[in-house]
Design an enzyme around this catalytic site. Structure first.
Site, PDB file in Angstrom:
ATOM      1  N   ASP A 159       0.852  -1.186   0.000  1.00  0.00           N
ATOM      2  CA  ASP A 159       0.000   0.000   0.000  1.00  0.00           C
ATOM      3  C   ASP A 159       0.891   1.241   0.000  1.00  0.00           C
ATOM      4  O   ASP A 159       2.070   1.168   0.337  1.00  0.00           O
ATOM      5  CB  ASP A 159      -0.910   0.007   1.227  1.00  0.00           C
ATOM      6  CG  ASP A 159      -1.923   1.144   1.185  1.00  0.00           C
ATOM      7  OD1 ASP A 159      -2.690   1.204   0.216  1.00  0.00           O
ATOM      8  OD2 ASP A 159      -1.933   1.988   2.099  1.00  0.00           O
ATOM      9  N   SER A 160       0.313   2.379  -0.373  1.00  0.00           N
ATOM     10  CA  SER A 160       1.077   3.625  -0.369  1.00  0.00           C
ATOM     11  C   SER A 160       1.443   4.042   1.053  1.00  0.00           C
ATOM     12  O   SER A 160       2.422   4.736   1.270  1.00  0.00           O
ATOM     13  CB  SER A 160       0.272   4.731  -1.040  1.00  0.00           C
ATOM     14  OG  SER A 160      -0.975   4.881  -0.400  1.00  0.00           O
ATOM     15  N   CYS A 214      -3.725  -1.009  -2.329  1.00  0.00           N
ATOM     16  CA  CYS A 214      -4.009   0.392  -2.665  1.00  0.00           C
ATOM     17  C   CYS A 214      -4.850   0.452  -3.941  1.00  0.00           C
ATOM     18  O   CYS A 214      -4.469  -0.099  -4.977  1.00  0.00           O
ATOM     19  CB  CYS A 214      -2.680   1.111  -2.865  1.00  0.00           C
ATOM     20  SG  CYS A 214      -2.825   2.807  -3.387  1.00  0.00           S
ATOM     21  N   GLU A 221      -6.410  10.337   8.230  1.00  0.00           N
ATOM     22  CA  GLU A 221      -5.021  10.370   8.731  1.00  0.00           C
ATOM     23  C   GLU A 221      -4.916  11.254   9.980  1.00  0.00           C
ATOM     24  O   GLU A 221      -4.079  11.039  10.844  1.00  0.00           O
ATOM     25  CB  GLU A 221      -4.068  10.912   7.650  1.00  0.00           C
ATOM     26  CG  GLU A 221      -3.926  10.042   6.431  1.00  0.00           C
ATOM     27  CD  GLU A 221      -2.842   8.975   6.560  1.00  0.00           C
ATOM     28  OE1 GLU A 221      -2.046   9.055   7.504  1.00  0.00           O
ATOM     29  OE2 GLU A 221      -2.823   8.054   5.726  1.00  0.00           O
ATOM     30  N   CYS A 264     -11.086   3.089  -1.566  1.00  0.00           N
ATOM     31  CA  CYS A 264      -9.815   3.547  -0.986  1.00  0.00           C
ATOM     32  C   CYS A 264      -9.683   2.875   0.373  1.00  0.00           C
ATOM     33  O   CYS A 264     -10.666   2.771   1.113  1.00  0.00           O
ATOM     34  CB  CYS A 264      -9.807   5.067  -0.841  1.00  0.00           C
ATOM     35  SG  CYS A 264      -8.412   5.695   0.118  1.00  0.00           S
ATOM     36  N   HIS A 289      -8.608   3.761   3.067  1.00  0.00           N
ATOM     37  CA  HIS A 289      -8.909   4.574   4.247  1.00  0.00           C
ATOM     38  C   HIS A 289     -10.402   4.605   4.575  1.00  0.00           C
ATOM     39  O   HIS A 289     -10.791   4.863   5.710  1.00  0.00           O
ATOM     40  CB  HIS A 289      -8.454   6.020   4.043  1.00  0.00           C
ATOM     41  CG  HIS A 289      -6.987   6.221   4.214  1.00  0.00           C
ATOM     42  ND1 HIS A 289      -6.077   5.772   3.292  1.00  0.00           N
ATOM     43  CD2 HIS A 289      -6.260   6.813   5.196  1.00  0.00           C
ATOM     44  CE1 HIS A 289      -4.852   6.100   3.694  1.00  0.00           C
ATOM     45  NE2 HIS A 289      -4.934   6.725   4.837  1.00  0.00           N
TER      46      HIS A 289
END
Lengths: 247, 247
Positions: A7-8, A70, A150, A180, A182
């Protein structure tokens, strides 16, 4: 079996959580490219370049399959990854679409795709859904969800005003693709906005897809997890403790 | 004279704007590391590594001075830049502090420093101000300002709720240091929140500092501007058109 998860940043841990819950692998090697996060605002060529570098990292481990957790990587670099990787590769977009088609029996189902700019601009989800006959599709680049998550704001006024900004005037869909890694972390708030929509979660989708496409036997032992990051691995480990083990 | 301006992304254009307004240079070479933006969430060592790579880029041009427009670079990498660069180097933090001390005559002035996580964690502004005798200092990592500005939300509900999130319960300061190149773009909204505070803008501060510290003669010709980016230079040029020339 041993899986690599790429993942990023830390977001792919939401996919790891699903993999752990289903004890799909004996070992998971996680790599987050935290020194260059986020990918979702970057160009196709940049994302491909970074993804190919990640393959080099995973060559150091004897993995059976690499999961590109990702969505931005899955959107732009999956063919390139498959072309060079000496192991199997799975993204999250094809599994997400499969999870949706398993549930959405009517082709006129209203589908809302949420993702980063890169994922939405790629039109990967939309094209795959179109090719399956679905046509009632709305795509939204909800870029601010990533930094808000985040920042640890999983609920409250900031998230609410950001949701209002993106969702105002959007008809309630039947299905929402959380495109995504997140977004599963704010799924409860998304559901408050659209209480009747069914959410499609990459992690759950990948588990189903791996079981059915790769015939992965359920691991008998507890999955061991090794965490790597291109910067600040300690922060990744801290987030993993919180997200994966609630401690 | 020829200057290089280095930033993690497009934000440093707010510093370029000030340099253009004062015709300080004959030519400006701008480099935005858009393939790895943002720096403000990254580690010290990562920021130093990326900054040293930028020096290599600027060695291709015959520049007289390099301006690190990015506060996160100025916070963590300025000494390393000065150690290796074959040209003069200026950051934005020392100029910002100088601009403040020019205006804040009382050492008990209430000062609020706004910046990214990297800039605030470095404590660079705070320590410099402390060493000058100021002690009434509050530091705030207003991380979400960057993506909100990148999303083009220079006013409105999202920005308001983000400001409430960070500023609620904060006493009105006498001075606010806009410690990130993105923040001048929302200075009007910050001023609405704190109408009596004087804002310190990196661009203006750098112009004053360069004039007084480096004895730069005012350029007689119009400044020519060359824009480079590690990805998507077209987007940088587009933003430059809008921010610099309002077209």
């Amino acid at each position: 079996m041993r899986a690599g998860v790429f993942d990023s940043g830390v977001g792919g841990l939401t996919v790891v959580k699903s993999l752990l819950e289903h004890s799909l692998f004996d070992e998971i090697i996680y790599f987050g490219d935290t020194a260059r996060v986020p990918y979702g605002i970057k160009d196709k060529n940049t994302i491909i370049r970074y993804s190919l570098e990640a393959v080099e990292f995973f060559k150091n481990f004897d993995i059976d399959i690499l999961i590109a957790a990702c969505n931005s990587v899955s959107a732009y670099a999956i063919d390139e990854l498959k072309a060079v990787a000496p192991f199997k590769v799975s993204g999250v977009i094809q599994p997400g679409v499969k999870a949706l088609t398993n549930k959405a029996k009517n082709l006129d189902a209203k589908i809302l795709i949420l993702g980063t700019k890169a994922t939405i601009n790629s039109q990967k989800y939309k094209r795959l859904l179109n090719s399956q006959g679905y046509y009632n599709i709305n795509s939204l680049a909800t870029s601010l969800f990533v930094p808000v998550v985040e920042e640890g704001l999983f609920e409250g006024d900031v998230l609410k005003s950001v949701m209002n900004h993106y969702f105002d005037g959007i008809d309630e869909p039947d299905f929402i693709i959380l495109g995504c890694t997140h977004f599963p972390l704010i799924k409860n708030e998304i559901s408050k906005f659209f209480p009747n929509a069914t959410l499609i979660h990459s992690g759950e989708a990948v588990v189903w897809f791996l079981k059915n496409s790769f015939n992965i036997p359920k691991s008998k032992s507890q999955t061991s997890l090794k965490l790597f990051a291109s910067e600040n691995p300690d922060k990744l480990k801290e987030v993993a403790k919180k997200w994966l083990y609630n401690s």
